[in-house]
Write a protein that holds these residues in place. Structure first.
Motif, PDB file in Angstrom:
ATOM      1  N   GLY A  24     -15.019  -4.969  80.377  1.00 49.13           N
ATOM      2  CA  GLY A  24     -15.051  -4.482  81.754  1.00 49.13           C
ATOM      3  C   GLY A  24     -16.165  -5.081  82.581  1.00 49.13           C
ATOM      4  O   GLY A  24     -17.000  -5.853  82.087  1.00 49.13           O
ATOM      5  N   HIS A  25     -16.182  -4.703  83.857  1.00 49.84           N
ATOM      6  CA  HIS A  25     -17.140  -5.247  84.815  1.00 49.84           C
ATOM      7  C   HIS A  25     -17.233  -4.285  85.995  1.00 49.84           C
ATOM      8  O   HIS A  25     -16.348  -3.442  86.195  1.00 49.84           O
ATOM      9  CB  HIS A  25     -16.674  -6.627  85.291  1.00 49.84           C
ATOM     10  CG  HIS A  25     -17.577  -7.289  86.278  1.00 49.84           C
ATOM     11  ND1 HIS A  25     -18.900  -7.564  86.009  1.00 49.84           N
ATOM     12  CD2 HIS A  25     -17.348  -7.718  87.559  1.00 49.84           C
ATOM     13  CE1 HIS A  25     -19.451  -8.161  87.059  1.00 49.84           C
ATOM     14  NE2 HIS A  25     -18.528  -8.256  88.011  1.00 49.84           N
ATOM     15  N   ARG A  26     -18.283  -4.393  86.778  1.00 50.06           N
ATOM     16  CA  ARG A  26     -18.417  -3.671  88.043  1.00 50.06           C
ATOM     17  C   ARG A  26     -18.935  -4.648  89.096  1.00 50.06           C
ATOM     18  O   ARG A  26     -19.921  -5.351  88.858  1.00 50.06           O
ATOM     19  CB  ARG A  26     -19.387  -2.487  87.926  1.00 50.06           C
ATOM     20  CG  ARG A  26     -18.869  -1.312  87.099  1.00 50.06           C
ATOM     21  CD  ARG A  26     -19.927  -0.226  86.949  1.00 50.06           C
ATOM     22  NE  ARG A  26     -19.485   0.871  86.115  1.00 50.06           N
ATOM     23  CZ  ARG A  26     -19.067   2.060  86.570  1.00 50.06           C
ATOM     24  NH1 ARG A  26     -19.048   2.288  87.884  1.00 50.06           N
ATOM     25  NH2 ARG A  26     -18.686   3.007  85.730  1.00 50.06           N
ATOM     26  N   TYR A  27     -18.264  -4.710  90.216  1.00 52.46           N
ATOM     27  CA  TYR A  27     -18.715  -5.558  91.309  1.00 52.46           C
ATOM     28  C   TYR A  27     -19.770  -4.830  92.139  1.00 52.46           C
ATOM     29  O   TYR A  27     -19.637  -3.641  92.448  1.00 52.46           O
ATOM     30  CB  TYR A  27     -17.545  -5.957  92.210  1.00 52.46           C
ATOM     31  CG  TYR A  27     -16.631  -6.994  91.601  1.00 52.46           C
ATOM     32  CD1 TYR A  27     -17.008  -8.328  91.538  1.00 52.46           C
ATOM     33  CD2 TYR A  27     -15.386  -6.633  91.086  1.00 52.46           C
ATOM     34  CE1 TYR A  27     -16.179  -9.287  90.978  1.00 52.46           C
ATOM     35  CE2 TYR A  27     -14.546  -7.583  90.525  1.00 52.46           C
ATOM     36  CZ  TYR A  27     -14.946  -8.904  90.477  1.00 52.46           C
ATOM     37  OH  TYR A  27     -14.112  -9.850  89.919  1.00 52.46           O
ATOM     38  N   ALA A  28     -20.819  -5.588  92.511  1.00 51.24           N
ATOM     39  CA  ALA A  28     -21.915  -5.008  93.290  1.00 51.24           C
ATOM     40  C   ALA A  28     -21.767  -5.258  94.781  1.00 51.24           C
ATOM     41  O   ALA A  28     -22.467  -4.631  95.585  1.00 51.24           O
ATOM     42  CB  ALA A  28     -23.257  -5.573  92.811  1.00 51.24           C
ATOM     43  N   LYS A  29     -20.878  -6.159  95.157  1.00 47.94           N
ATOM     44  CA  LYS A  29     -20.697  -6.496  96.577  1.00 47.94           C
ATOM     45  C   LYS A  29     -19.210  -6.610  96.900  1.00 47.94           C
ATOM     46  O   LYS A  29     -18.383  -6.888  96.021  1.00 47.94           O
ATOM     47  CB  LYS A  29     -21.380  -7.833  96.891  1.00 47.94           C
ATOM     48  CG  LYS A  29     -22.886  -7.835  96.773  1.00 47.94           C
ATOM     49  CD  LYS A  29     -23.426  -9.249  96.948  1.00 47.94           C
ATOM     50  CE  LYS A  29     -22.968  -9.880  98.251  1.00 47.94           C
ATOM     51  NZ  LYS A  29     -23.507 -11.249  98.433  1.00 47.94           N
TER      52      LYS A  29
END
Length: 293
Positions: free
Chosen positions: A236-241
């Motif tokens: 998984g991943h999370r976008y910061a912008k």
């Protein structure tokens, strides 16, 4: 340097110049390989862009070379040269090395790859030189017709779909098959030599398009609605912008699968590794807006 019959002029390696395709050809008058940049030259190695790029490509010190060389010679990874005709076939009479007889082997022409561009006689044991098993391993890989994975990802890639900054992104291999994830086994044979190869994906590097690369092992976990806002337990991943400043307003996500092929045959065994990358998939990321009155 021993003379080579003038009838043999063979392309053995290619390079690229600004104006034409260059080829290194064997000059029988000088006994050297020379660079020819005249028009009309082709690439005998086929480009080598696909895994197991056919029977014409072998490896030498990390670079690709043709598996056949001057005078019909065959590349030998043991001797690190192309093994050609015997001294007897050329008309030279040489005594076997101490402790050997003509039944044990023969002095054979050994053509060295550029740089060096020369050859010498080397003693080759009877039956030692045929087709290189690595060539057959590459043939087996080519017959597998391997493909990049099919990307599974949430948020989905669609014009009317978008994820939110800070929320989990799930990545996985969608509908994995033998030819996109493995394991898959194939074999190739020539003469008395047979090679079996088994290929599988060992890891996948996900380029998320925001400068982050996520290395995942395994196929990943497909997302389901009941997971809600949980992080993926496997990949998984999370976008910061937001992606609004990206080309087409979306992050371009690619997945590069790393294939590992274990092969055995012809009295040898080895490992061949390569990568296959998907086409970019646009993922749009926005930001939740709170309206107040």
């Amino acid at each position: 340097m021993l003379a080579v019959p003038a009838a043999f002029v063979v392309v053995v390696l290619t390079a690229t110049s600004a104006s034409a395709d260059c080829q290194e050809i064997y000059n029988p008058e000088t006994g050297q390989f020379e660079l020819d940049c005249s028009d009309g030259g082709g690439d005998p190695g086929g480009g080598g862009e696909e895994p197991g790029g056919g029977s014409s490509t072998c490896n030498y010190n990390g670079r690709e070379i043709p598996c056949t060389g001057p005078m019909g010679s065959v590349w030998s990874s043991v001797h690190e040269c192309w093994i050609g005709p015997s001294a007897e076939e050329i008309g030279d009479k040489l005594e076997p090395p101490p402790g050997q007889t003509n039944e044990d082997g023969a002095w054979r022409m050994c053509f060295f790859p550029p740089p060096g561009s020369s050859w010498e006689y080397t003693w080759v044991q009877t039956g030692e030189v045929g087709i290189d098993p690595v060539v057959l391993a590459n043939r087996a890989i080519a017959s597998m017709d391997l493909d990049p994975i099919k990307i599974g990802i949430v948020p989905e890639s669609a014009p009317n779909r978008a994820g939110l900054v800070g929320l989990p992104v799930w990545m996985w291999v969608d509908s994995p098959t033998d030819d996109t994830f493995g394991p898959i086994t194939a074999s190739a044979s020539e003469g008395s030599v047979s090679v079996s190869a088994t290929a599988s994906v060992s890891s996948i590097v996900w380029d998320m398009g925001d400068g982050t690369k996520v290395n995942c092992t395994g196929k990943g976990t497909p997302y389901a609605d009941h997971y809600g806002k949980q992080d993926s337990p496997t990949c998984g991943h999370r976008y910061a912008k937001m992606s609004t400043d990206q080309p087409e307003g979306a992050y371009q996500v690619t997945a590069t699968s790393h294939w590992v092929v274990e092969w055995t045959g012809g009295g040898q065994s080895g490992t061949i590794e390569f990568d296959l990358t998907t086409n970019p998939l646009p993922i749009r990321i926005g930001e939740a807006q709170v309206l107040t009155q």
